[in-house]
Each structure stands twice: as C-alpha cells, then as structure tokens.
Scaffold this motif. Structure first.
Motif, mmCIF file in Angstrom:
data_model
loop_
_atom_site.group_PDB
_atom_site.id
_atom_site.type_symbol
_atom_site.label_atom_id
_atom_site.label_comp_id
_atom_site.label_asym_id
_atom_site.label_seq_id
_atom_site.Cartn_x
_atom_site.Cartn_y
_atom_site.Cartn_z
ATOM 1 N N LYS A 109 0.833 -1.206 0.000
ATOM 2 C CA LYS A 109 0.000 0.000 0.000
ATOM 3 C C LYS A 109 0.864 1.251 0.000
ATOM 4 C CE LYS A 109 -3.770 -2.080 2.621
ATOM 5 N NZ LYS A 109 -4.583 -1.956 3.856
ATOM 6 N N ASP A 110 0.378 2.293 -0.688
ATOM 7 C CA ASP A 110 1.055 3.581 -0.645
ATOM 8 C C ASP A 110 0.620 4.330 0.623
ATOM 9 O OD1 ASP A 110 -1.453 4.778 -1.135
ATOM 10 O OD2 ASP A 110 -0.927 5.460 -3.143
ATOM 11 N N LYS A 111 1.018 5.575 0.767
ATOM 12 C CA LYS A 111 0.707 6.334 1.981
ATOM 13 C C LYS A 111 -0.784 6.586 2.176
ATOM 14 C CE LYS A 111 5.155 8.480 2.688
ATOM 15 N NZ LYS A 111 5.893 9.733 2.859
ATOM 16 N N LEU A 112 -1.549 6.493 1.101
ATOM 17 C CA LEU A 112 -3.001 6.678 1.200
ATOM 18 C C LEU A 112 -3.741 5.348 1.316
ATOM 19 C CD1 LEU A 112 -3.488 9.503 -1.448
ATOM 20 C CD2 LEU A 112 -3.367 9.722 1.045
ATOM 21 N N GLY A 113 -2.988 4.274 1.332
ATOM 22 C CA GLY A 113 -3.595 2.949 1.433
ATOM 23 C C GLY A 113 -3.962 2.330 0.105
ATOM 24 N N GLN A 125 -6.575 2.212 -16.466
ATOM 25 C CA GLN A 125 -5.728 1.207 -17.119
ATOM 26 C C GLN A 125 -6.388 -0.175 -16.986
ATOM 27 O OE1 GLN A 125 -3.357 2.262 -18.885
ATOM 28 N NE2 GLN A 125 -3.032 4.311 -18.067
ATOM 29 N N TRP A 126 -7.485 -0.391 -17.729
ATOM 30 C CA TRP A 126 -8.283 -1.592 -17.540
ATOM 31 C C TRP A 126 -7.538 -2.870 -17.882
ATOM 32 C CZ3 TRP A 126 -9.511 -4.879 -21.475
ATOM 33 C CH2 TRP A 126 -9.417 -4.391 -22.786
ATOM 34 N N GLU A 127 -6.640 -2.831 -18.870
ATOM 35 C CA GLU A 127 -5.869 -4.042 -19.194
ATOM 36 C C GLU A 127 -4.969 -4.425 -18.020
ATOM 37 O OE1 GLU A 127 -4.534 -4.569 -23.521
ATOM 38 O OE2 GLU A 127 -4.616 -2.389 -23.235
ATOM 39 N N ILE A 128 -4.407 -3.418 -17.380
ATOM 40 C CA ILE A 128 -3.552 -3.680 -16.231
ATOM 41 C C ILE A 128 -4.387 -4.164 -15.054
ATOM 42 C CG2 ILE A 128 -2.020 -2.599 -14.525
ATOM 43 C CD1 ILE A 128 -0.860 -0.938 -16.858
ATOM 44 N N VAL A 129 -5.571 -3.582 -14.861
ATOM 45 C CA VAL A 129 -6.476 -4.069 -13.811
ATOM 46 C C VAL A 129 -6.729 -5.557 -14.022
ATOM 47 C CG1 VAL A 129 -8.836 -3.947 -12.891
ATOM 48 C CG2 VAL A 129 -7.586 -1.837 -13.383
ATOM 49 N N HIS A 130 -7.024 -5.941 -15.246
ATOM 50 C CA HIS A 130 -7.297 -7.349 -15.565
ATOM 51 C C HIS A 130 -6.092 -8.236 -15.223
ATOM 52 C CE1 HIS A 130 -9.015 -10.796 -17.621
ATOM 53 N NE2 HIS A 130 -7.868 -10.940 -18.262
ATOM 54 N N VAL A 131 -4.915 -7.811 -15.623
ATOM 55 C CA VAL A 131 -3.695 -8.588 -15.358
ATOM 56 C C VAL A 131 -3.460 -8.729 -13.850
ATOM 57 C CG1 VAL A 131 -1.164 -8.511 -15.570
ATOM 58 C CG2 VAL A 131 -2.591 -8.058 -17.557
ATOM 59 N N LEU A 132 -3.648 -7.654 -13.120
ATOM 60 C CA LEU A 132 -3.442 -7.699 -11.663
ATOM 61 C C LEU A 132 -4.449 -8.614 -10.983
ATOM 62 C CD1 LEU A 132 -2.785 -3.899 -11.038
ATOM 63 C CD2 LEU A 132 -1.099 -5.721 -10.789
ATOM 64 N N LEU A 133 -5.723 -8.523 -11.388
ATOM 65 C CA LEU A 133 -6.750 -9.381 -10.797
ATOM 66 C C LEU A 133 -6.508 -10.846 -11.130
ATOM 67 C CD1 LEU A 133 -9.934 -7.200 -11.425
ATOM 68 C CD2 LEU A 133 -8.738 -7.552 -9.244
ATOM 69 N N LYS A 134 -6.101 -11.091 -12.355
ATOM 70 C CA LYS A 134 -5.817 -12.463 -12.777
ATOM 71 C C LYS A 134 -4.658 -13.053 -11.975
ATOM 72 C CE LYS A 134 -5.939 -15.040 -17.009
ATOM 73 N NZ LYS A 134 -6.008 -14.988 -18.451
ATOM 74 N N ARG A 135 -3.710 -12.194 -11.594
ATOM 75 C CA ARG A 135 -2.543 -12.615 -10.813
ATOM 76 C C ARG A 135 -2.877 -12.742 -9.323
ATOM 77 N NH1 ARG A 135 3.195 -13.169 -11.352
ATOM 78 N NH2 ARG A 135 2.880 -13.378 -13.567
ATOM 79 N N GLY A 136 -4.089 -12.309 -8.927
ATOM 80 C CA GLY A 136 -4.501 -12.487 -7.542
ATOM 81 C C GLY A 136 -4.620 -11.220 -6.718
ATOM 82 N N ALA A 137 -4.512 -10.054 -7.340
ATOM 83 C CA ALA A 137 -4.690 -8.811 -6.585
ATOM 84 C C ALA A 137 -6.110 -8.760 -6.041
ATOM 85 C CB ALA A 137 -4.424 -7.600 -7.484
ATOM 86 N N LEU A 138 -6.262 -8.207 -4.869
ATOM 87 C CA LEU A 138 -7.569 -8.134 -4.226
ATOM 88 C C LEU A 138 -8.440 -7.056 -4.845
ATOM 89 C CD1 LEU A 138 -6.484 -8.380 -0.482
ATOM 90 C CD2 LEU A 138 -7.394 -10.203 -1.931
ATOM 91 N N ASN A 139 -9.703 -7.383 -5.089
ATOM 92 C CA ASN A 139 -10.695 -6.416 -5.540
ATOM 93 C C ASN A 139 -11.595 -6.143 -4.334
ATOM 94 O OD1 ASN A 139 -12.440 -4.797 -6.932
ATOM 95 N ND2 ASN A 139 -13.512 -6.473 -7.940
ATOM 96 N N ALA A 140 -11.044 -5.429 -3.376
ATOM 97 C CA ALA A 140 -11.725 -5.157 -2.114
ATOM 98 C C ALA A 140 -11.382 -3.733 -1.700
ATOM 99 C CB ALA A 140 -11.233 -6.160 -1.071
ATOM 100 N N PRO A 141 -12.004 -3.238 -0.615
ATOM 101 C CA PRO A 141 -11.605 -1.899 -0.167
ATOM 102 C C PRO A 141 -10.087 -1.834 -0.056
ATOM 103 C CG PRO A 141 -13.484 -2.649 1.082
ATOM 104 C CD PRO A 141 -13.023 -3.815 0.237
ATOM 105 N N VAL A 142 -9.506 -0.899 -0.795
ATOM 106 C CA VAL A 142 -8.053 -0.921 -0.904
ATOM 107 C C VAL A 142 -7.360 0.370 -0.516
ATOM 108 C CG1 VAL A 142 -7.992 -2.742 -2.625
ATOM 109 C CG2 VAL A 142 -8.208 -0.388 -3.367
ATOM 110 N N ASN A 143 -8.074 1.328 0.074
ATOM 111 C CA ASN A 143 -7.339 2.501 0.530
ATOM 112 C C ASN A 143 -7.908 3.007 1.854
ATOM 113 O OD1 ASN A 143 -9.575 4.039 -0.155
ATOM 114 N ND2 ASN A 143 -8.678 4.890 -2.004
ATOM 115 N N ASN A 144 -7.366 4.078 2.345
ATOM 116 C CA ASN A 144 -7.728 4.570 3.671
ATOM 117 C C ASN A 144 -9.161 5.068 3.773
ATOM 118 O OD1 ASN A 144 -5.141 3.928 4.368
ATOM 119 N ND2 ASN A 144 -4.387 6.021 4.353
ATOM 120 N N ILE A 145 -9.788 5.383 2.636
ATOM 121 C CA ILE A 145 -11.178 5.842 2.698
ATOM 122 C C ILE A 145 -12.138 4.777 2.162
ATOM 123 C CG2 ILE A 145 -10.655 8.313 2.686
ATOM 124 C CD1 ILE A 145 -11.272 8.349 -0.304
#
Length: 169
Positions: A109-113, A125-145
């Motif tokens: 996480k960066d300083k903002l979460g 960057q939807w292609e990158i979103v797809h690659v990250l999700l396919k690799r297992g990145a979480l699609n969940a609340p991901v920052n401080n807010i």
C-alpha cells in the motif's frame, strides 16, 4: 574516471548516471554502469531510484537489466509508490508483467492505502487491472477511505474497467 565510483556523479536533481541512462533507455550505458558497480539503490532528490525511473518512462529493457542485477522491487518513493505502482499509473503493461513475474508485491500500500490495482483503476488502465486481478490482486476496499477499484472506475465513468472488474476470470 577509470576507477571512480559511477554512482557518486549526480545532476542537479540528484539523479545518478544510472538513473539518467534509464530515463533515456540507453541499455548499453545501463549495462556498463551496472557492470562497474553503479549503486542500483541510490535515490534522487525527487525520491526516485533507477527502477522507478524505468517504470516512469516505460523502459522495459532497462527494467529487465536492473531486475537481473538485483534491484529491490518494493522500494518506495515519497508517496509510498513502488515501481509497480508507477508502471500501473503510466499504463506500461509489459513492465507491470515483468515486475510481477520478478515478485513485486501486489498488495503493498502507498501512503493513502492504495494498492497497485486501485492505482491502475483510478488511471483507467483496464488491461492492467485485468492482469493484476488475474494474478490475484484483491478487488476489495483498498485505501484509507475504503474506495475500491470498482468505485474508482465508476467515478471516472470508465465502462471498460468496470467490465473487467465485473467479469473477472
């Protein structure tokens, strides 16, 4: 200098010769500097190292060389961004894939979460979103807010990214 330390020579922004060679994508110069023990982990006055410089300018071959010579993948700049996050924001999918294959932390996480997937979503960057999700990145609340990639895509009216998030493999 023939026997001088190539990492101690900096420009006005504190960028080393290695960082400048990375910025320009001069792979021959990068390899020579690495072979002569240039400080691969030096940080400029703008808090960027050579790997982050490659990610910012989209220099794939230089990124690959730095990884081969042991660049630390998860070092952060003053915003808390890694090279992976920078490549996600700038849309350099080949560098994103290279960094992931080398073991970059998808959940850092960066300083903002924000994680890399959120940064890619915010920047459309939807292609990158797809690659990250396919690799297992979480699609969940991901920052401080408690924003999610879905909310970021919705706020941008980014149908392509929203589709990637809904129809994730």
């Amino acid at each position: 200098e023939e026997k001088g330390d190539p990492s101690k020579y900096c420009n006005g922004m504190g960028s080393t010769a290695l960082m400048s060679a990375c910025e320009w994508g001069n792979i021959k110069c990068v390899k020579i500097l690495l072979e002569h023990k240039a400080d691969i982990h030096a940080v400029s006055a703008t808090f960027r190292n050579a790997l982050m410089t490659c990610a910012f300018y989209g220099k794939y071959k230089c990124t690959k060389a730095l990884i081969k010579y042991g660049a630390k993948l998860d070092e952060v700049n003053k915003r808390g961004w890694t090279a992976l996050m920078i490549a996600c924001a700038r849309g350099y999918i080949k560098i994103v894939r290279l960094l992931m294959e080398a073991g970059a932390n998808l959940e850092k996480k960066d300083k903002l979460g924000n994680r890399a997937v959120m940064i890619a979503s915010v920047n459309g960057q939807w292609e990158i979103v797809h690659v990250l999700l396919k690799r297992g990145a979480l699609n969940a609340p991901v920052n401080n807010i408690k924003d999610t990639p879905w909310l970021a895509a919705t706020a941008r009216d980014d149908i392509a990214t929203m589709s990637e998030l809904i129809f994730k493999d």
